[in-house]
Design a protein around this motif. Sequence first.
Motif, PDB file in Angstrom:
ATOM      1  N   GLY A   1      39.267 -71.098-102.570  1.00  0.00           N
ATOM      2  CA  GLY A   1      39.068 -69.782-103.153  1.00  0.00           C
ATOM      3  C   GLY A   1      37.844 -69.064-102.604  1.00  0.00           C
ATOM      4  O   GLY A   1      37.130 -69.585-101.737  1.00  0.00           O
ATOM      5  N   LEU A   2      37.596 -67.867-103.125  1.00  0.00           N
ATOM      6  CA  LEU A   2      36.497 -67.030-102.650  1.00  0.00           C
ATOM      7  C   LEU A   2      35.682 -66.525-103.831  1.00  0.00           C
ATOM      8  O   LEU A   2      36.184 -65.762-104.660  1.00  0.00           O
ATOM      9  CB  LEU A   2      37.051 -65.834-101.863  1.00  0.00           C
ATOM     10  N   PRO A   3      34.416 -66.923-103.960  1.00  0.00           N
ATOM     11  CA  PRO A   3      33.579 -66.438-105.064  1.00  0.00           C
ATOM     12  C   PRO A   3      33.352 -64.925-104.991  1.00  0.00           C
ATOM     13  O   PRO A   3      33.272 -64.342-103.912  1.00  0.00           O
ATOM     14  CB  PRO A   3      32.263 -67.190-104.865  1.00  0.00           C
TER      15      PRO A   3
ATOM     16  N   ALA B   1      29.551 -69.421 -96.096  1.00  0.00           N
ATOM     17  CA  ALA B   1      29.913 -68.284 -95.239  1.00  0.00           C
ATOM     18  C   ALA B   1      31.382 -67.943 -95.351  1.00  0.00           C
ATOM     19  O   ALA B   1      31.954 -67.339 -94.462  1.00  0.00           O
ATOM     20  CB  ALA B   1      29.559 -68.597 -93.789  1.00  0.00           C
ATOM     21  N   ARG B   2      32.020 -68.283 -96.463  1.00  0.00           N
ATOM     22  CA  ARG B   2      33.463 -68.116 -96.546  1.00  0.00           C
ATOM     23  C   ARG B   2      33.914 -66.670 -96.539  1.00  0.00           C
ATOM     24  O   ARG B   2      35.004 -66.348 -96.069  1.00  0.00           O
ATOM     25  CB  ARG B   2      34.002 -68.834 -97.788  1.00  0.00           C
TER      26      ARG B   2
ATOM     27  N   GLY C   1      33.038 -65.159-110.599  1.00  0.00           N
ATOM     28  CA  GLY C   1      34.343 -65.817-110.590  1.00  0.00           C
ATOM     29  C   GLY C   1      34.754 -66.238-109.197  1.00  0.00           C
ATOM     30  O   GLY C   1      33.980 -66.124-108.238  1.00  0.00           O
ATOM     31  N   VAL C   2      35.995 -66.702-109.090  1.00  0.00           N
ATOM     32  CA  VAL C   2      36.545 -67.146-107.819  1.00  0.00           C
ATOM     33  C   VAL C   2      37.946 -66.577-107.657  1.00  0.00           C
ATOM     34  O   VAL C   2      38.805 -66.747-108.544  1.00  0.00           O
ATOM     35  CB  VAL C   2      36.600 -68.687-107.739  1.00  0.00           C
ATOM     36  N   LEU C   3      38.189 -65.867-106.551  1.00  0.00           N
ATOM     37  CA  LEU C   3      39.542 -65.451-106.185  1.00  0.00           C
ATOM     38  C   LEU C   3      40.263 -66.683-105.670  1.00  0.00           C
ATOM     39  O   LEU C   3      39.813 -67.327-104.722  1.00  0.00           O
ATOM     40  CB  LEU C   3      39.486 -64.365-105.110  1.00  0.00           C
ATOM     41  N   THR C   4      41.365 -67.033-106.289  1.00  0.00           N
ATOM     42  CA  THR C   4      42.033 -68.281-105.938  1.00  0.00           C
ATOM     43  C   THR C   4      42.729 -68.188-104.591  1.00  0.00           C
ATOM     44  O   THR C   4      43.090 -67.097-104.122  1.00  0.00           O
ATOM     45  CB  THR C   4      43.068 -68.665-106.997  1.00  0.00           C
ATOM     46  N   HIS C   5      42.954 -69.361-103.985  1.00  0.00           N
ATOM     47  CA  HIS C   5      43.670 -69.423-102.714  1.00  0.00           C
ATOM     48  C   HIS C   5      45.071 -68.837-102.864  1.00  0.00           C
ATOM     49  O   HIS C   5      45.545 -68.094-101.995  1.00  0.00           O
ATOM     50  CB  HIS C   5      43.742 -70.876-102.236  1.00  0.00           C
TER      51      HIS C   5
ATOM     52  N   MET D   1      45.870 -67.767 -93.942  1.00  0.00           N
ATOM     53  CA  MET D   1      44.505 -67.641 -94.456  1.00  0.00           C
ATOM     54  C   MET D   1      43.661 -68.756 -93.876  1.00  0.00           C
ATOM     55  O   MET D   1      44.115 -69.889 -93.737  1.00  0.00           O
ATOM     56  CB  MET D   1      44.520 -67.707 -95.993  1.00  0.00           C
ATOM     57  N   ASN D   2      42.433 -68.449 -93.549  1.00  0.00           N
ATOM     58  CA  ASN D   2      41.537 -69.444 -92.982  1.00  0.00           C
ATOM     59  C   ASN D   2      41.379 -70.632 -93.922  1.00  0.00           C
ATOM     60  O   ASN D   2      41.298 -70.483 -95.141  1.00  0.00           O
ATOM     61  CB  ASN D   2      40.167 -68.793 -92.741  1.00  0.00           C
ATOM     62  N   ALA D   3      41.337 -71.833 -93.349  1.00  0.00           N
ATOM     63  CA  ALA D   3      41.241 -73.047 -94.149  1.00  0.00           C
ATOM     64  C   ALA D   3      39.997 -73.066 -95.026  1.00  0.00           C
ATOM     65  O   ALA D   3      39.964 -73.740 -96.059  1.00  0.00           O
ATOM     66  CB  ALA D   3      41.261 -74.270 -93.236  1.00  0.00           C
ATOM     67  N   ASP D   4      38.950 -72.361 -94.611  1.00  0.00           N
ATOM     68  CA  ASP D   4      37.720 -72.325 -95.393  1.00  0.00           C
ATOM     69  C   ASP D   4      37.942 -71.725 -96.776  1.00  0.00           C
ATOM     70  O   ASP D   4      37.120 -71.871 -97.668  1.00  0.00           O
ATOM     71  CB  ASP D   4      36.646 -71.513 -94.663  1.00  0.00           C
ATOM     72  N   LEU D   5      39.052 -71.003 -96.956  1.00  0.00           N
ATOM     73  CA  LEU D   5      39.321 -70.327 -98.216  1.00  0.00           C
ATOM     74  C   LEU D   5      40.269 -71.117 -99.114  1.00  0.00           C
ATOM     75  O   LEU D   5      40.741 -70.606-100.116  1.00  0.00           O
ATOM     76  CB  LEU D   5      39.907 -68.935 -97.937  1.00  0.00           C
TER      77      LEU D   5
END
Length: 293
Positions: A8-10, A42-43, A282-286, A1-5
Amino acid sequence: MNADLQSGLPFLKMHGLGNDFVVLDARESVVLDAREGVVLDARARALPLTPAMITGIAHRHFGVGFDQLAVISEGVGDAHLTFYNADGSTSAACGNATRCIARLLMDQTGKTALHLTTDRGDLAVRDAGDGLTAVNMGQPQLDWAEIPLARAMDTLELPIEGAPVATGMGNPHCTFFVDDLSAVDLPSFGAAHEHHPLFPQRTNVQLVQVIGADHLRMRVWERGVGVTLASGSSSCAVAVAAARRGLTGRSVRIDLDGGTLDVDWRDDGVWMTGPTMHVASGVLTHAFLESLR
């Protein structure tokens, strides 16, 4: 997974009459919800939206759960929208998700009218007042090749038991008019007809009962999803089918399992109006995203 994530991902959870969505915003440096302080940058653009990723998020026990996933990206107009079904397949149109996202964008910008683009084409959206949002879903596709069907035929009466109507709204629809909705088992009926050989891209299936003058009751099976509480594009297709059959005028009220939509087939396209709801941010966790690789 890209380090930017790593953090997590909102995402947003939204619904239109119980037709529910997970929304990801892939625009650069925008605020998803100023009140909640959720900022994306831009995640989302680093997220590989594979079918496994989409179905994992769609799972109502192991993920978030949704009928459709929608991605907002920068476009020619105010934004471009891309839609995915719960099974990972794509859909060019999703009327209720369009209305939900339009309400979000209007709240963010203060605008009362928007120009959105989708794989279906350009869509005009406006604030209809009283908390309602209206979207022009464009002209219906009535020719067999545009819907598409497997071969040339009259789309007003298909050679299928029940003589349904075929309509395209950027996605295919098969509408059955029945005397009693309760007499039909929608899960088995919808599953059987979604994959009918006349529909090479599968089809959404609607069961419709005429309640009164310009008043319909509808239940819907969405391709790639199953039974849903509501469907915007299906409601538009049903309004067109009923008008073509002479069962109603071109402006109708449609009662669905999740509530009521108003649909008006005008010269400039099929307008659909109804309520929207932003349920949560919310945020999808890493860790969760990693589990879907």
